[in-house]
Write a protein that holds these residues in place. Sequence first.
Motif, mmCIF file in Angstrom:
data_model
loop_
_atom_site.group_PDB
_atom_site.id
_atom_site.type_symbol
_atom_site.label_atom_id
_atom_site.label_comp_id
_atom_site.label_asym_id
_atom_site.label_seq_id
_atom_site.Cartn_x
_atom_site.Cartn_y
_atom_site.Cartn_z
ATOM 1 N N ARG A 179 29.618 26.958 -6.990
ATOM 2 C CA ARG A 179 28.668 25.915 -6.577
ATOM 3 C C ARG A 179 28.475 24.884 -7.678
ATOM 4 O O ARG A 179 28.448 23.676 -7.430
ATOM 5 C CB ARG A 179 27.317 26.534 -6.212
ATOM 6 C CG ARG A 179 27.277 27.276 -4.898
ATOM 7 C CD ARG A 179 25.844 27.569 -4.471
ATOM 8 N NE ARG A 179 25.211 28.581 -5.324
ATOM 9 C CZ ARG A 179 25.223 29.879 -5.055
ATOM 10 N NH1 ARG A 179 25.876 30.339 -3.981
ATOM 11 N NH2 ARG A 179 24.608 30.737 -5.856
ATOM 12 N N ASP A 204 27.044 21.144 10.009
ATOM 13 C CA ASP A 204 25.712 21.750 10.098
ATOM 14 C C ASP A 204 25.632 23.118 9.422
ATOM 15 O O ASP A 204 24.537 23.576 9.079
ATOM 16 C CB ASP A 204 25.296 21.900 11.567
ATOM 17 C CG ASP A 204 25.058 20.568 12.247
ATOM 18 O OD1 ASP A 204 24.949 19.554 11.513
ATOM 19 O OD2 ASP A 204 25.005 20.525 13.487
ATOM 20 N N HIS A 205 26.780 23.753 9.200
ATOM 21 C CA HIS A 205 26.794 25.092 8.593
ATOM 22 C C HIS A 205 27.235 25.070 7.125
ATOM 23 O O HIS A 205 27.396 26.131 6.525
ATOM 24 C CB HIS A 205 27.719 26.015 9.384
ATOM 25 C CG HIS A 205 27.259 26.271 10.788
ATOM 26 N ND1 HIS A 205 26.184 27.091 11.084
ATOM 27 C CD2 HIS A 205 27.703 25.795 11.977
ATOM 28 C CE1 HIS A 205 26.001 27.123 12.393
ATOM 29 N NE2 HIS A 205 26.912 26.342 12.955
ATOM 30 N N TRP A 206 27.432 23.879 6.568
ATOM 31 C CA TRP A 206 27.921 23.819 5.190
ATOM 32 C C TRP A 206 26.870 24.291 4.189
ATOM 33 O O TRP A 206 27.212 24.783 3.122
ATOM 34 C CB TRP A 206 28.384 22.403 4.865
ATOM 35 C CG TRP A 206 29.715 22.085 5.481
ATOM 36 C CD1 TRP A 206 30.415 22.849 6.378
ATOM 37 C CD2 TRP A 206 30.511 20.924 5.248
ATOM 38 N NE1 TRP A 206 31.594 22.241 6.718
ATOM 39 C CE2 TRP A 206 31.677 21.046 6.052
ATOM 40 C CE3 TRP A 206 30.343 19.783 4.473
ATOM 41 C CZ2 TRP A 206 32.679 20.072 6.064
ATOM 42 C CZ3 TRP A 206 31.347 18.812 4.477
ATOM 43 C CH2 TRP A 206 32.497 18.959 5.264
ATOM 44 N N HIS A 207 25.604 24.133 4.516
ATOM 45 C CA HIS A 207 24.555 24.661 3.641
ATOM 46 C C HIS A 207 24.727 26.169 3.443
ATOM 47 O O HIS A 207 24.563 26.690 2.337
ATOM 48 C CB HIS A 207 23.158 24.372 4.226
ATOM 49 C CG HIS A 207 22.584 23.060 3.787
ATOM 50 N ND1 HIS A 207 22.927 21.872 4.380
ATOM 51 C CD2 HIS A 207 21.703 22.752 2.794
ATOM 52 C CE1 HIS A 207 22.273 20.885 3.800
ATOM 53 N NE2 HIS A 207 21.525 21.381 2.824
ATOM 54 N N GLU A 208 25.046 26.857 4.529
ATOM 55 C CA GLU A 208 25.211 28.308 4.461
ATOM 56 C C GLU A 208 26.405 28.679 3.591
ATOM 57 O O GLU A 208 26.364 29.660 2.840
ATOM 58 C CB GLU A 208 25.403 28.875 5.868
ATOM 59 C CG GLU A 208 24.243 28.577 6.815
ATOM 60 C CD GLU A 208 24.603 28.875 8.252
ATOM 61 O OE1 GLU A 208 25.541 29.681 8.476
ATOM 62 O OE2 GLU A 208 23.965 28.308 9.156
ATOM 63 N N ASP A 212 23.118 28.074 -2.243
ATOM 64 C CA ASP A 212 21.850 27.645 -2.839
ATOM 65 C C ASP A 212 21.377 26.355 -2.173
ATOM 66 O O ASP A 212 22.079 25.338 -2.218
ATOM 67 C CB ASP A 212 22.049 27.436 -4.343
ATOM 68 C CG ASP A 212 20.764 27.051 -5.038
ATOM 69 O OD1 ASP A 212 20.307 25.900 -4.876
ATOM 70 O OD2 ASP A 212 20.222 27.907 -5.773
ATOM 71 N N PRO A 213 20.187 26.346 -1.553
ATOM 72 C CA PRO A 213 19.741 25.164 -0.806
ATOM 73 C C PRO A 213 19.647 23.899 -1.662
ATOM 74 O O PRO A 213 20.013 22.811 -1.204
ATOM 75 C CB PRO A 213 18.356 25.570 -0.287
ATOM 76 C CG PRO A 213 18.371 27.067 -0.293
ATOM 77 C CD PRO A 213 19.220 27.459 -1.451
ATOM 78 N N THR A 214 19.159 24.028 -2.883
ATOM 79 C CA THR A 214 18.993 22.853 -3.739
ATOM 80 C C THR A 214 20.344 22.252 -4.115
ATOM 81 O O THR A 214 20.550 21.030 -4.035
ATOM 82 C CB THR A 214 18.219 23.229 -5.020
ATOM 83 O OG1 THR A 214 16.953 23.782 -4.652
ATOM 84 C CG2 THR A 214 17.998 22.007 -5.892
ATOM 85 N N ALA A 216 23.148 22.781 -2.532
ATOM 86 C CA ALA A 216 23.788 22.330 -1.298
ATOM 87 C C ALA A 216 23.316 20.924 -0.931
ATOM 88 O O ALA A 216 24.118 20.063 -0.548
ATOM 89 C CB ALA A 216 23.487 23.307 -0.160
ATOM 90 N N ASP A 217 22.020 20.681 -1.035
ATOM 91 C CA ASP A 217 21.495 19.340 -0.753
ATOM 92 C C ASP A 217 22.133 18.296 -1.662
ATOM 93 O O ASP A 217 22.494 17.202 -1.217
ATOM 94 C CB ASP A 217 19.971 19.321 -0.936
ATOM 95 C CG ASP A 217 19.228 19.948 0.227
ATOM 96 O OD1 ASP A 217 19.831 20.100 1.306
ATOM 97 O OD2 ASP A 217 18.043 20.300 0.053
#
Length: 253
Positions: A179, A204-208, A212-214, A216-217
């Motif tokens: 990441r 829509d599933h790339w965050h998964e 890590d959400p932060t 990923a954003d």
Amino acid sequence: MLAHPTQERLIALGLGSMAKAFDDQRRQPDIAALSFEERLALLIDRESTDRENKRLVARLRFAALRQAAVVEDVDLRSARGLDRALFQKLAAGDWIDRKQNLLILGPTGVGKSWLACALGHKACRDDRSVAYYRMPRMLEALALARGDGRHARMLKTIARVQVLILDDWGLTPLSAEQRRDLLEIMDDRHGKGSTIVTSQVPVDHWHEVIGDPTIADAILDRLVHNAHRLILKGESLRKQAAKAIMLDAEVTA
């Protein structure tokens, strides 16, 4: 008498193609019908063309494209949902000048990698630097580079290319180290180069996939928001080709 010394001087000046063209002119009986300016223009054209061809070979070697694909061979009539107008616009390359990205999405076998390589080849022909990586192998290479001191240099090389192709995005979830590497790459390239991503996974599933959400954003903010999208559909082209081969075999049997 001056023919050979002139040819030798051209070679000494690094004008080998011009020297060869000069020698070719000497062997043409009707060359005297051309003016000096016309003969000089032919020599310059040969040198320029050969240099352009050598640069293209070097760019293609560096790009290491997975498939020998060219935009002229793209079948725009196949039933896979390819937006013809958008693809032709992408082939022109203005989006690369604007440092925009491209996402090629769809199920396996519909030609995502082939289209990415075709656009990469066209970019090379347009005198742009390109690098192709399968996403899993690039991340593995970065991990190895971190261990032997090449990590920073590899990131710098990836950041510099005008078109980066990341094939097979999202096959497996990313580790914390992966990441961070991906964020570094996207941050280095944001507003400085274009990135082509191919993926079977909907955006829509790339965050998964990233995890890590932060982070990923941060990655998707730099990659997705200024990206064109080619969304493909339909049956695998490889399956269609296999069926056609089997059908031909049955007909000839």
